[in-house]
Write a protein that holds these residues in place. Sequence first.
Motif, PDB file in Angstrom:
ATOM      1  N   SER A  43      62.186  84.856   3.778  1.00 17.55           N
ATOM      2  CA  SER A  43      63.293  85.603   3.176  1.00 17.55           C
ATOM      3  C   SER A  43      64.209  84.666   2.389  1.00 17.55           C
ATOM      4  O   SER A  43      65.207  85.099   1.841  1.00 17.55           O
ATOM      5  N   ASP A  44      63.844  83.383   2.308  1.00 13.74           N
ATOM      6  CA  ASP A  44      64.646  82.383   1.608  1.00 13.74           C
ATOM      7  C   ASP A  44      63.995  82.072   0.258  1.00 13.74           C
ATOM      8  O   ASP A  44      62.894  81.521   0.196  1.00 13.74           O
ATOM      9  N   LEU A  45      64.690  82.397  -0.827  1.00 13.05           N
ATOM     10  CA  LEU A  45      64.138  82.210  -2.164  1.00 13.05           C
ATOM     11  C   LEU A  45      63.922  80.733  -2.484  1.00 13.05           C
ATOM     12  O   LEU A  45      62.894  80.359  -3.059  1.00 13.05           O
ATOM     13  N   ALA A  46      64.852  79.887  -2.101  1.00 14.16           N
ATOM     14  CA  ALA A  46      64.713  78.452  -2.393  1.00 14.16           C
ATOM     15  C   ALA A  46      63.494  77.867  -1.689  1.00 14.16           C
ATOM     16  O   ALA A  46      62.754  77.060  -2.275  1.00 14.16           O
ATOM     17  N   ARG A  47      63.274  78.260  -0.452  1.00 12.53           N
ATOM     18  CA  ARG A  47      62.107  77.749   0.277  1.00 12.53           C
ATOM     19  C   ARG A  47      60.814  78.261  -0.348  1.00 12.53           C
ATOM     20  O   ARG A  47      59.829  77.528  -0.456  1.00 12.53           O
ATOM     21  N   ALA A  48      60.799  79.530  -0.766  1.00 16.53           N
ATOM     22  CA  ALA A  48      59.606  80.091  -1.398  1.00 16.53           C
ATOM     23  C   ALA A  48      59.284  79.335  -2.681  1.00 16.53           C
ATOM     24  O   ALA A  48      58.119  79.014  -2.957  1.00 16.53           O
ATOM     25  N   ARG A  49      60.298  79.035  -3.481  1.00 15.81           N
ATOM     26  CA  ARG A  49      60.069  78.292  -4.723  1.00 15.81           C
ATOM     27  C   ARG A  49      59.557  76.887  -4.449  1.00 15.81           C
ATOM     28  O   ARG A  49      58.655  76.402  -5.147  1.00 15.81           O
ATOM     29  N   SER A  50      60.120  76.222  -3.429  1.00 13.21           N
ATOM     30  CA  SER A  50      59.678  74.846  -3.149  1.00 13.21           C
ATOM     31  C   SER A  50      58.240  74.825  -2.634  1.00 13.21           C
ATOM     32  O   SER A  50      57.464  73.942  -2.999  1.00 13.21           O
ATOM     33  N   VAL A  51      57.861  75.802  -1.813  1.00 13.06           N
ATOM     34  CA  VAL A  51      56.481  75.871  -1.322  1.00 13.06           C
ATOM     35  C   VAL A  51      55.532  76.156  -2.483  1.00 13.06           C
ATOM     36  O   VAL A  51      54.436  75.585  -2.568  1.00 13.06           O
ATOM     37  N   ALA A  52      55.950  77.017  -3.413  1.00 10.33           N
ATOM     38  CA  ALA A  52      55.115  77.322  -4.581  1.00 10.33           C
ATOM     39  C   ALA A  52      54.929  76.072  -5.444  1.00 10.33           C
ATOM     40  O   ALA A  52      53.811  75.774  -5.883  1.00 10.33           O
TER      41      ALA A  52
END
Length: 121
Positions: free
Chosen positions: A79-88
Amino acid sequence: MTAPEVIATVIGIVAAALVVLSQHGLGARNTTQTPARGGVMGHRTKPSRRHQISYAAPEKYRLVITYPGQQRPRRFSTSDLARARSVARRNTANGAHVDFQIHRGWGTYETTHTYTPEPTP
């Protein structure tokens, strides 16, 4: 053995079996007693009390990560956008194909971005 002795033996076996069944709660039930849980016969708890409602936020972002030669894609939800972007970014830099999806409700996701692996120099 005579007939009265056989009858007495059968009655003794049946009585012993009923004692064992009643000790384990498997015998005939007394229907005149009130139920153990709360009062009226046939009473059920309200549906709202039987099932707890979860107020946790749904996983808003999902990544479908596919590495070359892999049988099934990996799924990563957060649910964390910053974490999703970093994993991507991290997986794309390592050579994976990444689909970035946003939760639209009722278990459906919409693919908003598709990232291809960065070419190696």
